[in-house]
Design a protein around this motif. Structure first.
Motif, mmCIF file in Angstrom:
data_model
loop_
_atom_site.group_PDB
_atom_site.id
_atom_site.type_symbol
_atom_site.label_atom_id
_atom_site.label_comp_id
_atom_site.label_asym_id
_atom_site.label_seq_id
_atom_site.Cartn_x
_atom_site.Cartn_y
_atom_site.Cartn_z
ATOM 1 N N GLU A 234 0.824 -1.203 0.000
ATOM 2 C CA GLU A 234 0.000 0.000 0.000
ATOM 3 C C GLU A 234 0.861 1.258 0.000
ATOM 4 O OE1 GLU A 234 -3.157 0.138 -0.356
ATOM 5 O OE2 GLU A 234 -3.938 -1.846 0.172
ATOM 6 N N LEU A 235 1.993 1.210 0.704
ATOM 7 C CA LEU A 235 2.900 2.357 0.715
ATOM 8 C C LEU A 235 3.499 2.574 -0.672
ATOM 9 C CD1 LEU A 235 4.384 4.598 2.200
ATOM 10 C CD2 LEU A 235 6.088 2.906 2.932
ATOM 11 N N GLU A 237 2.119 1.793 -3.515
ATOM 12 C CA GLU A 237 1.052 2.349 -4.345
ATOM 13 C C GLU A 237 0.861 3.833 -4.064
ATOM 14 O OE1 GLU A 237 -2.553 0.119 -3.941
ATOM 15 O OE2 GLU A 237 -1.591 -1.795 -4.426
ATOM 16 N N ARG A 238 0.904 4.182 -2.792
ATOM 17 C CA ARG A 238 0.712 5.580 -2.414
ATOM 18 C C ARG A 238 1.812 6.461 -3.007
ATOM 19 N NH1 ARG A 238 1.614 8.032 3.566
ATOM 20 N NH2 ARG A 238 0.933 10.165 3.120
ATOM 21 N N ALA A 241 1.471 6.851 -6.769
ATOM 22 C CA ALA A 241 0.361 7.732 -7.133
ATOM 23 C C ALA A 241 0.747 9.207 -7.067
ATOM 24 C CB ALA A 241 -0.840 7.468 -6.231
ATOM 25 N N THR A 242 1.778 9.515 -6.297
ATOM 26 C CA THR A 242 2.238 10.912 -6.196
ATOM 27 C C THR A 242 3.122 11.305 -7.372
ATOM 28 O OG1 THR A 242 4.288 10.413 -4.973
ATOM 29 C CG2 THR A 242 2.253 10.685 -3.681
ATOM 30 N N ARG A 406 -3.948 -0.389 4.763
ATOM 31 C CA ARG A 406 -3.962 0.866 4.001
ATOM 32 C C ARG A 406 -3.773 2.054 4.940
ATOM 33 N NH1 ARG A 406 -8.510 -0.022 1.853
ATOM 34 N NH2 ARG A 406 -7.561 -1.403 0.318
ATOM 35 N N HIS A 410 -0.719 4.938 5.191
ATOM 36 C CA HIS A 410 -0.973 6.372 5.178
ATOM 37 C C HIS A 410 -0.486 7.054 6.460
ATOM 38 C CE1 HIS A 410 -3.203 7.247 1.424
ATOM 39 N NE2 HIS A 410 -3.355 5.924 1.440
#
Length: 418
Positions: A234-235, A237-238, A241-242, A406, A410
Motif C-alpha cells: 500500500e505504501l 502504491e501511495r 500515485a504521487t 492501508r 498512510h
C-alpha cells in the motif's frame, strides 16, 4: 507477530527461476555505483513446519517452481537474487527464466527471458550464499508483476524459503521453465522458495529503497491473499500515485522477535537486520515495526512450538537501539513504528499491555529514531485506545485487514523517508 493457522485461498503469485553470481559478486554488483536498487524482496527462513503446509522440508527433484511477485518501482533492466542461506549443500539451478506475469501461472507472450549467471544458464549457489543473476533487458513499470521460474533437476534437499507469502506459488513435474501457459503447474503452495530479491536499474535507483522491517504486521497476515494489500504494498502504491515512486521492500517474517531466535519464526531482528535491510541494494531508509511477539510470547506460546520466553520491555528497547545503531552506521535513516493495540487478542494481559505502553512511549519520546510512525494511534478504536479499531481488525484483534494495512501505509509521512 504470528498468525493462527488457516488455509487462505490465494491468488497467483509465481516466483520462477532465478539466477545468481557469487556472494562476493553479488555484493560487488549491488554497490550504489552500479545503479541497482532492490524493488521486491522477501526474508529467507529455515526450512520447516509452519502455519500452512509447504514444500521446504522435502525440497525439489526434477520439478519447476513458478512464482509471481509485484515490483514496487520499475526499471529498464532487471536481475534476480536467489538465497541458499539455510541450505545444507550447494543448490544446483538447471535453468531459470523471468517474464512479465499475465494471470495465475501464465506469462505475457513475448516477454520471457532466459536468466544466466556469468552467461551460463545452469549454475550453483553455495550453501549459505545468496547470488545475483546477470542483468536482463526487461522493461518494468511501477507495480508490474513478474514471473520467475526455476527448474531444479537434481535433488535440492530442504529448501530456504519464506513461509507466509500471502500468495500462491506453483509447481510442475519436469522442465517447464519456458512455458508461457499455466497448464503444467498443477500444484500450489502458500510460500516462496529461494527467491529473495528482484533488482532494477532506472528511476527507482535515483531515489533509493525503503525497507519495511518487522513481523507478520509487515508480512501482511490478515490481508486478502494474492491482492498485494500488505502495508508495504500500500505504501508503494501511495508513493507511485504521487508521481514519485520509491522501491518499498517487505522484510517481515510472521512471528519474528527482536530478541529471540526461532527455527520457524526467523532469526531475531538484531541478527538478521544486516542481511535483510542493510545489504539490500540501494537502501536509504528503514521502517522498524518489531516487538509485539517479544511481548505476546512472554505470555502465550506460539501454536507451532515456540514456548513462552519472558522478555522485559527494557530488552526490547535495547534491541531497538541496536537496530538504530546498525542503520546509522551504514548511513540509513531509521523510522520507528509504534506497536498497534492488541486488547482482546491471545497476547493481551495487563502485564503485556504495560510492556507495550513502555516500548511505545520510548519510541515516541526518546528521540532515538529519525522519525516516528505512530501506528498505535492511527489504528486504535475511537472508544478504546488499547483495542484495534473494528474497521481495521482482521478478526483476531491482533492482525490488520486490508483497510488497516492501508491506514498503516498512510500513517507514514513520505517526507520522513529521506
Amino acid at each position: 507477530m504470528y498468525a493462527v493457522p488457516r488455509l487462505p485461498s490465494i491468488l497467483a503469485i509465481s516466483v520462477a527461476t532465478l539466477l545468481v553470481a557469487s556472494s562476493t559478486a553479488a555484493a560487488e554488483t549491488s554497490t550504489p555505483s552500479q545503479g541497482w536498487t532492490a524493488t521486491w524482496s522477501a526474508s529467507p527462513q529455515r526450512p520447516g513446519t509452519n502455519f500452512t503446509p509447504n514444500w521446504s522440508e522435502q525440497g525439489f527433484t526434477d520439478q519447476t517452481i513458478r512464482q509471481v511477485v509485484r515490483v514496487s518501482a520499475g526499471g529498464s533492466t532487471a536481475r534476480i537474487r536467489l538465497s541458499n542461506a539455510y541450505g545444507s549443500a550447494p543448490l544446483k539451478i538447471a535453468g531459470a527464466t523471468i517474464a512479465r506475469a499475465e494471470s495465475g501461472a501464465a506469462v505475457e507472450p513475448g516477454s520471457l527471458r532466459q536468466l544466466t549467471v556469468k552467461r551460463a544458464r545452469a549454475f550453483t549457489i553455495p550453501a549459505g550464499a545468496e547470488l545475483a543473476t546477470d542483468p536482463v533487458a526487461l522493461g518494468l513499470a511501477d507495480l508490474d508483476s513478474v514471473t520467475v521460474t526455476l527448474y531444479l533437476a537434481a535433488p535440492t534437499g530442504p529448501a530456504t524459503y519464506h513461509a507466509q507469502a500471502m500468495a500462491t506459488s506453483y509447481r510442475a513435474g519436469g522442465d517447464h521453465r519456458a512455458d508461457s501457459g499455466a497448464g503444467a503447474f498443477d500444484q500450489t503452495s502458500l510460500s516462496w522458495y529461494y527467491l529473495s530479491g528482484v533488482d532494477v536499474t532506472g528511476r527507482a535507483s535515483r531515489r533509493g529503497a525503503v525497507v519495511a522491517f518487522g513481523d507478520s504486521l509487515t508480512d501482511g497476515y490478515g490481508s486478502t491473499p494474492g491482492a498485494d494489500n500488505r502495508y508495504p504494498d500500500e505504501l508503494a502504491e501511495r508513493l507511485a500515485a504521487t508521481g514519485r515512486p520509491r522501491a518499498v521492500l517487505n522484510q517481515g517474517i510472521g512471528g519474528n522477535r527482536v530478541t529471540v531466535d526461532s527455527a520457524w519464526l526467523g532469526d531475531k531482528a538484531t541478527s538478521r537486520f544486516r542481511r535483510d535491510v542493510l545489504d539490500q541494494p540501494g537502501v536509504r531508509s528503514v521502517i522498524i515495526l518489531e516487538g509485539i511477539n517479544d511481548i505476546g510470547m512472554s505470555e502465550a506460546p506460539s501454536p507451532i512450538g515456540a514456548p513462552p520466553t519472558d522478555v522485559p520491555a527494557e530488552e526490547i528497547i535495547a534491541g531497538h537501539r541496536e537496530l538504530i545503531r546498525q542503520a546509522h552506521a551504514k548511513g540509513v535513516r531509521a523510522l520507528g513504528a509504534t506497536l498497534p493495540p492488541m486488547k482482546g487478542s491471545r497476547y493481551y494481559t495487563a502485564r503485556s499491555e504495560a510492556k507495550r505502553d513502555a516500548v511505545n512511549a520510548w519510541i515516541r519520546t526518546s528521540g532515538a529514531y529519525d522519525a516516528v510512525v505512530d501506528l498505535d494511534r492511527a489504528l486504535a478504536s475511537p472508544s478504546d485506545e488499547d483495542q484495534l479499531d473494528p474497521a481495521y481488525d482482521s478478526g483476531d484483534h491482533l492482525h490488520l485487514n486490508d483497510a488497516g494495512y492501508r491506514t498503516a501505509a498512510h500513517a507514514v509521512d513520505p517526507a520522513d523517508l529521506g
